[in-house]
Design a protein around this motif. Structure first.
Motif, PDB file in Angstrom:
ATOM      1  N   ALA A 285       0.759  -1.304   0.072  1.00 54.38           N
ATOM      2  CA  ALA A 285       0.065   0.004   0.105  1.00 54.38           C
ATOM      3  C   ALA A 285       0.965   1.377  -0.059  1.00 54.38           C
ATOM      4  O   ALA A 285       0.694   2.233  -0.765  1.00 54.38           O
ATOM      5  CB  ALA A 285      -0.864   0.115   1.157  1.00 54.38           C
ATOM      6  N   PHE A 286       1.939   1.498   0.697  1.00 49.62           N
ATOM      7  CA  PHE A 286       2.805   2.359   0.750  1.00 49.62           C
ATOM      8  C   PHE A 286       3.549   2.657  -0.565  1.00 49.62           C
ATOM      9  O   PHE A 286       3.610   3.631  -0.968  1.00 49.62           O
ATOM     10  CB  PHE A 286       3.738   2.297   1.773  1.00 49.62           C
ATOM     11  CG  PHE A 286       3.340   2.885   3.177  1.00 49.62           C
ATOM     12  CD1 PHE A 286       3.975   4.035   3.729  1.00 49.62           C
ATOM     13  CD2 PHE A 286       2.533   2.128   4.105  1.00 49.62           C
ATOM     14  CE1 PHE A 286       3.599   4.657   4.901  1.00 49.62           C
ATOM     15  CE2 PHE A 286       2.079   2.664   5.166  1.00 49.62           C
ATOM     16  CZ  PHE A 286       2.628   3.927   5.674  1.00 49.62           C
TER      17      PHE A 286
ATOM     18  N   GLU B 293       0.668   3.939  -3.057  1.00 51.96           N
ATOM     19  CA  GLU B 293       0.432   5.325  -2.823  1.00 51.96           C
ATOM     20  C   GLU B 293       1.696   6.248  -2.945  1.00 51.96           C
ATOM     21  O   GLU B 293       1.500   7.714  -2.849  1.00 51.96           O
ATOM     22  CB  GLU B 293      -0.199   5.422  -1.294  1.00 51.96           C
ATOM     23  CG  GLU B 293      -1.777   4.872  -1.464  1.00 51.96           C
ATOM     24  CD  GLU B 293      -2.640   5.508  -2.254  1.00 51.96           C
ATOM     25  OE1 GLU B 293      -2.649   6.465  -2.602  1.00 51.96           O
ATOM     26  OE2 GLU B 293      -3.582   4.566  -2.411  1.00 51.96           O
TER      27      GLU B 293
ATOM     28  N   ARG C 144      -0.504  10.979   1.542  1.00 50.51           N
ATOM     29  CA  ARG C 144      -0.296   9.674   0.887  1.00 50.51           C
ATOM     30  C   ARG C 144      -0.023   8.756   1.974  1.00 50.51           C
ATOM     31  O   ARG C 144      -0.540   7.594   1.833  1.00 50.51           O
ATOM     32  CB  ARG C 144       0.845   9.753  -0.139  1.00 50.51           C
ATOM     33  CG  ARG C 144       0.747  10.664  -1.316  1.00 50.51           C
ATOM     34  CD  ARG C 144       2.047  10.645  -2.131  1.00 50.51           C
ATOM     35  NE  ARG C 144       1.908  11.491  -3.362  1.00 50.51           N
ATOM     36  CZ  ARG C 144       2.609  11.626  -4.320  1.00 50.51           C
ATOM     37  NH1 ARG C 144       3.874  11.329  -4.015  1.00 50.51           N
ATOM     38  NH2 ARG C 144       1.934  12.528  -5.307  1.00 50.51           N
TER      39      ARG C 144
ATOM     40  N   ALA D 236      -2.282   5.629   2.033  1.00 49.58           N
ATOM     41  CA  ALA D 236      -1.726   4.165   2.135  1.00 49.58           C
ATOM     42  C   ALA D 236      -2.252   3.222   3.274  1.00 49.58           C
ATOM     43  O   ALA D 236      -2.510   2.027   2.916  1.00 49.58           O
ATOM     44  CB  ALA D 236      -0.224   4.051   2.362  1.00 49.58           C
TER      45      ALA D 236
END
Length: 157
Positions: free
Chosen positions: A90-91, A94, A141, A145
């Motif tokens: 996810a990090f 994003e 962001r 994330a």
């Protein structure tokens, strides 16, 4: 000096160190894990955050002796470059990291939050990250994330 055994990323690790030594130094210097970072040394920036028995902890002010017998997780324990965890994915998706110095600590705070609350509100995410400082300005962001990792629909930033 004392021989201590700590469980790090699912593996028992025995170290012969001064029991009062900060956990951060043992993780970085003795166990060669580079994700926890030295930031302020005063537990105010969060760059050194790891998860100890499910709780986000500042490793720069936590003695290694105090975690003997506990489960310590660093970013290396979440996944690998070849097989990242959903949080790490996810990090990446994003683009939540800019310089990246703070991100490991932020991810550890997020990991602890999601383990306790798999569907946090934005306010709960912000509260969980209150002790993690980031100067790059990727806060939106980072929030996106964590929401993505929690399975919430978010628009790409």
């Amino acid at each position: 000096m004392a021989e201590l055994t700590i469980n790090v990323n699912g593996r028992p690790q025995t170290v012969d160190v001064d029991p009062s030594l900060p956990l951060l130094y043992v993780l970085r210097n003795d166990l060669e894990l580079d994700s926890p970072k030295f930031g302020c040394g005063l537990a105010q920036c969060g760059a050194c955050t790891v998860v100890v028995d499910g709780n986000a902890v500042r490793s720069c002010v936590t003695s290694v002796a105090s975690v003997e017998g506990s489960e310590v997780i660093t970013n290396e324990g979440l996944g690998t470059a070849q097989d990242p965890s959903p949080l790490q994915e996810a990090f990446i998706a994003e683009q939540a990291a800019q310089c990246g110095y703070c991100i490991s600590g932020i991810m550890m705070s997020a990991h602890a939050l999601l383990a306790k609350n798999p569907d946090p509100s934005e306010a709960e995410i912000r509260e969980a990250l209150a002790g993690n400082l980031c100067r790059c300005g990727t806060h939106k962001r980072i929030i996106a994330a964590i929401k993505r990792a929690a399975g919430q629909e978010v628009a790409a930033v």
